[in-house]
Design an enzyme around this catalytic site. Structure first.
Site, PDB file in Angstrom:
ATOM      1  N   SER A   1      -1.913   3.912  15.082  1.00  0.00           N
ATOM      2  CA  SER A   1      -1.808   5.366  14.977  1.00  0.00           C
ATOM      3  C   SER A   1      -3.010   6.109  15.564  1.00  0.00           C
ATOM      4  O   SER A   1      -2.837   7.111  16.257  1.00  0.00           O
ATOM      5  CB  SER A   1      -1.620   5.754  13.510  1.00  0.00           C
ATOM      6  OG  SER A   1      -2.682   5.266  12.720  1.00  0.00           O
TER       7      SER A   1
ATOM      8  N   TYR B   1       3.720   3.629  19.260  1.00  0.00           N
ATOM      9  CA  TYR B   1       4.396   4.911  19.066  1.00  0.00           C
ATOM     10  C   TYR B   1       4.742   5.544  20.416  1.00  0.00           C
ATOM     11  O   TYR B   1       5.465   6.529  20.466  1.00  0.00           O
ATOM     12  CB  TYR B   1       3.507   5.850  18.228  1.00  0.00           C
ATOM     13  CG  TYR B   1       3.116   5.214  16.912  1.00  0.00           C
ATOM     14  CD1 TYR B   1       3.996   5.207  15.831  1.00  0.00           C
ATOM     15  CD2 TYR B   1       1.883   4.565  16.757  1.00  0.00           C
ATOM     16  CE1 TYR B   1       3.663   4.591  14.636  1.00  0.00           C
ATOM     17  CE2 TYR B   1       1.537   3.947  15.567  1.00  0.00           C
ATOM     18  CZ  TYR B   1       2.430   3.955  14.514  1.00  0.00           C
ATOM     19  OH  TYR B   1       2.098   3.329  13.339  1.00  0.00           O
TER      20      TYR B   1
ATOM     21  N   LYS C   1      -4.325  -6.586  15.432  1.00  0.00           N
ATOM     22  CA  LYS C   1      -4.211  -5.167  15.137  1.00  0.00           C
ATOM     23  C   LYS C   1      -5.550  -4.614  14.692  1.00  0.00           C
ATOM     24  O   LYS C   1      -6.182  -5.224  13.852  1.00  0.00           O
ATOM     25  CB  LYS C   1      -3.180  -5.004  14.022  1.00  0.00           C
ATOM     26  CG  LYS C   1      -2.994  -3.599  13.549  1.00  0.00           C
ATOM     27  CD  LYS C   1      -2.071  -3.593  12.371  1.00  0.00           C
ATOM     28  CE  LYS C   1      -2.073  -2.197  11.790  1.00  0.00           C
ATOM     29  NZ  LYS C   1      -1.396  -2.127  10.539  1.00  0.00           N
TER      30      LYS C   1
ATOM     31  N   LYS D   1      -5.748  -8.775  11.251  1.00  0.00           N
ATOM     32  CA  LYS D   1      -5.697  -7.335  11.018  1.00  0.00           C
ATOM     33  C   LYS D   1      -7.082  -6.880  10.569  1.00  0.00           C
ATOM     34  O   LYS D   1      -7.593  -7.330   9.547  1.00  0.00           O
ATOM     35  CB  LYS D   1      -4.663  -7.014   9.947  1.00  0.00           C
ATOM     36  CG  LYS D   1      -4.603  -5.539   9.624  1.00  0.00           C
ATOM     37  CD  LYS D   1      -3.469  -5.214   8.690  1.00  0.00           C
ATOM     38  CE  LYS D   1      -3.497  -3.748   8.335  1.00  0.00           C
ATOM     39  NZ  LYS D   1      -2.425  -3.390   7.394  1.00  0.00           N
TER      40      LYS D   1
ATOM     41  N   ARG E   1      -2.068   6.540   7.676  1.00  0.00           N
ATOM     42  CA  ARG E   1      -2.129   6.726   6.218  1.00  0.00           C
ATOM     43  C   ARG E   1      -1.602   8.092   5.821  1.00  0.00           C
ATOM     44  O   ARG E   1      -1.117   8.273   4.714  1.00  0.00           O
ATOM     45  CB  ARG E   1      -3.545   6.452   5.715  1.00  0.00           C
ATOM     46  CG  ARG E   1      -3.854   4.970   5.860  1.00  0.00           C
ATOM     47  CD  ARG E   1      -5.234   4.568   5.407  1.00  0.00           C
ATOM     48  NE  ARG E   1      -5.474   3.174   5.773  1.00  0.00           N
ATOM     49  CZ  ARG E   1      -6.640   2.570   5.701  1.00  0.00           C
ATOM     50  NH1 ARG E   1      -7.690   3.239   5.249  1.00  0.00           N
ATOM     51  NH2 ARG E   1      -6.767   1.310   6.055  1.00  0.00           N
TER      52      ARG E   1
ATOM     53  N   ARG F   1     -10.580  -1.122   2.248  1.00  0.00           N
ATOM     54  CA  ARG F   1      -9.849  -2.386   2.381  1.00  0.00           C
ATOM     55  C   ARG F   1     -10.729  -3.528   2.908  1.00  0.00           C
ATOM     56  O   ARG F   1     -10.219  -4.532   3.406  1.00  0.00           O
ATOM     57  CB  ARG F   1      -8.655  -2.191   3.326  1.00  0.00           C
ATOM     58  CG  ARG F   1      -7.696  -1.080   2.949  1.00  0.00           C
ATOM     59  CD  ARG F   1      -6.283  -1.383   3.456  1.00  0.00           C
ATOM     60  NE  ARG F   1      -5.408  -0.236   3.585  1.00  0.00           N
ATOM     61  CZ  ARG F   1      -4.853   0.431   2.570  1.00  0.00           C
ATOM     62  NH1 ARG F   1      -5.119   0.084   1.329  1.00  0.00           N
ATOM     63  NH2 ARG F   1      -4.048   1.456   2.791  1.00  0.00           N
TER      64      ARG F   1
ATOM     65  N   CYS G   1       0.807  -1.235   0.000  1.00  0.00           N
ATOM     66  CA  CYS G   1       0.000   0.000   0.000  1.00  0.00           C
ATOM     67  C   CYS G   1       0.834   1.278   0.000  1.00  0.00           C
ATOM     68  O   CYS G   1       0.418   2.292  -0.543  1.00  0.00           O
ATOM     69  CB  CYS G   1      -0.993   0.012   1.159  1.00  0.00           C
ATOM     70  SG  CYS G   1      -0.217   0.087   2.781  1.00  0.00           S
TER      71      CYS G   1
HETATM   72  C1  PBG Z   1      -0.353  -1.560   5.897  1.00  0.00           C
HETATM   73  C2  PBG Z   1      -0.301  -1.114   7.298  1.00  0.00           C
HETATM   74  C3  PBG Z   1      -1.174  -0.223   7.932  1.00  0.00           C
HETATM   75  C4  PBG Z   1      -0.710  -0.087   9.237  1.00  0.00           C
HETATM   76  C5  PBG Z   1       0.413  -0.880   9.367  1.00  0.00           C
HETATM   77  N1  PBG Z   1       0.635  -1.522   8.168  1.00  0.00           N
HETATM   78  C6  PBG Z   1      -2.304   0.577   7.443  1.00  0.00           C
HETATM   79  C7  PBG Z   1      -3.411   0.044   6.664  1.00  0.00           C
HETATM   80  O1  PBG Z   1      -3.697  -1.149   6.617  1.00  0.00           O
HETATM   81  O2  PBG Z   1      -4.051   0.901   6.042  1.00  0.00           O
HETATM   82  C8  PBG Z   1      -1.360   0.776  10.277  1.00  0.00           C
HETATM   83  C9  PBG Z   1      -0.547   1.120  11.456  1.00  0.00           C
HETATM   84  C10 PBG Z   1      -1.102   2.226  12.277  1.00  0.00           C
HETATM   85  O3  PBG Z   1      -2.234   2.704  12.077  1.00  0.00           O
HETATM   86  O4  PBG Z   1      -0.382   2.651  13.185  1.00  0.00           O
HETATM   87  N2  PBG Z   1       0.881  -1.633   5.307  1.00  0.00           N
END
Ligand code: PBG
Length: 325
Positions: free
Chosen positions: A274, A313, A248, A195, A205, A217, A122
């Site tokens: 995040s 974080y 996650k 996930k 993002r 997604r 992505c």
């Molecule tokens: C995809 C990925 C995402 C995160 C980690 N790996 C975002 C998504 O699936 O859109 C999110 C991590 C976060 O929000 O801290 N490569």
């Protein structure tokens, strides 16, 4: 009528007693700190929606890694912001890609740090989806060879652990096979096994410049309502060769973390994502929450739910606080 024989308050009278009977002890030993690598040199750009988190060029990443090592944090998770994006995420498999270069730079600095890499498309595709597009859909099987190549390129650059986050079916097996064919049988896989399709990835993002340019997604990430399905995802990834599994986000899925912990005999990680971080930061900035208190409470909760490894974080702050006490 248990009272007055039973008085649970007896063991809460002072900090020495509370510390003695504490069931969950947070430690920096289980933390992984996520880092965002961008091109260039001397770049350190704060992410608007994630105060204290930066997009950094490889040289700055190395400086940060020295600090992370000094704090006793055992590992970092690298995400890349490439120079160029295209429909197939070609820059993600390049030996001179942003992540590959950052891995080499960290390796060269000879730090006592585990290097985890996020394996996904992505951040590298112009459409922002985690796989290639065929007939308007994210194509599962056509994506697998690219993910496997990407994982291999990370291993070649010096990564210790690759972490596929794309949610394509069969990607763990494809990556394991590719790594083994090239004699990287000792490189471990931490799979983002459960996930969820979450609103809490919003700030990431922005940090990784990876928002999907059309649609969402939901056709590959999990429905937030499902927990049994998470157990199936974990079982499949373990069958395919994952060494560790991740749930996650963390906070809305503590029940899933607990069930995975109880059901499987592998290390369980949770990603305190995040949006979970941004909520805390925003409230703290407004003076509505005490940062240290709520962060310790949140991370204790995630560990108590069953996560032995936490990606967060807040890792550097927590490590500082734990050092001070
Ligand atoms: C995809 C990925 C995402 C995160 C980690 N790996 C975002 C998504 O699936 O859109 C999110 C991590 C976060 O929000 O801290 N490569």
């Amino acid at each position: 009528m248990n009272h007055p024989i039973h008085r649970p308050r007896r063991l809460r009278r002072n900090e020495a007693l509370r510390g003695l009977v504490r069931e969950t002890r947070l430690s920096t030993a289980g933390l992984i700190y996520p880092l965002f690598v961008c091109p260039g040199t001397q770049v350190r750009q704060e992410v608007n929606s994630m105060p204290g988190v930066f997009q950094q060029s490889a040289d700055k990443i190395v400086e940060d890694c020295r600090e992370i090592e000094a704090l006793g944090i055992p590992g970092v998770m690298l995400f890349g912001l490439p120079e160029k994006k295209d429909p197939r995420g070609a820059s993600s498999i390049s030996s001179t890609g942003v992540v590959q270069r950052a891995i080499e730079a960290i390796r060269k600095a000879n730090l006592n740090l585990l290097i985890f890499t996020d394996v996904c498309l992505c951040e590298y595709t112009d459409h922002g989806h985690c796989g290639v597009i065929e007939n308007g859909e994210v194509a599962n099987d056509a994506t697998l060879p690219i993910l496997a190549e990407q994982a291999l390129s990370h291993a070649r650059a010096g990564a210790d652990i690759v972490a596929p986050s794309d949610m394509m079916d069969g990607r763990v097996a494809a990556i394991r096979k590719k790594l083994d064919e090239h004699k990287f049988e000792n490189i471990a896989i931490l799979s983002y096994a459960a996930k969820y399709c979450s609103g809490f990835y919003g700030p990431f993002r922005e940090a990784a410049d990876s928002a999907p340019q059309f649609g969402d997604r939901r056709s590959y990430q999990m429905d937030p309502a499902n927990a049994r399905e998470a157990l199936k995802e974990v079982a499949l990834d373990l069958e395919e060769g994952a060494d560790m599994v991740m749930v996650k986000p963390a906070l809305p899925y503590l029940d899933v973390i607990r069930q995975v912990r109880d059901r499987f005999e592998v290390p369980v990680a949770a990603y305190n994502v995040s949006g979970e971080y941004a909520m805390v930061k925003a409230a703290v900035q407004k003076g509505w929450l005490d940062e240290r208190r709520v962060v310790v409470e949140i991370l204790t909760g995630i560990q108590r739910a069953g996560a032995g490894i936490i990606l967060t974080y807040h890792a550097k702050d927590l490590a500082r606080w734990l050092k001070a006490c």
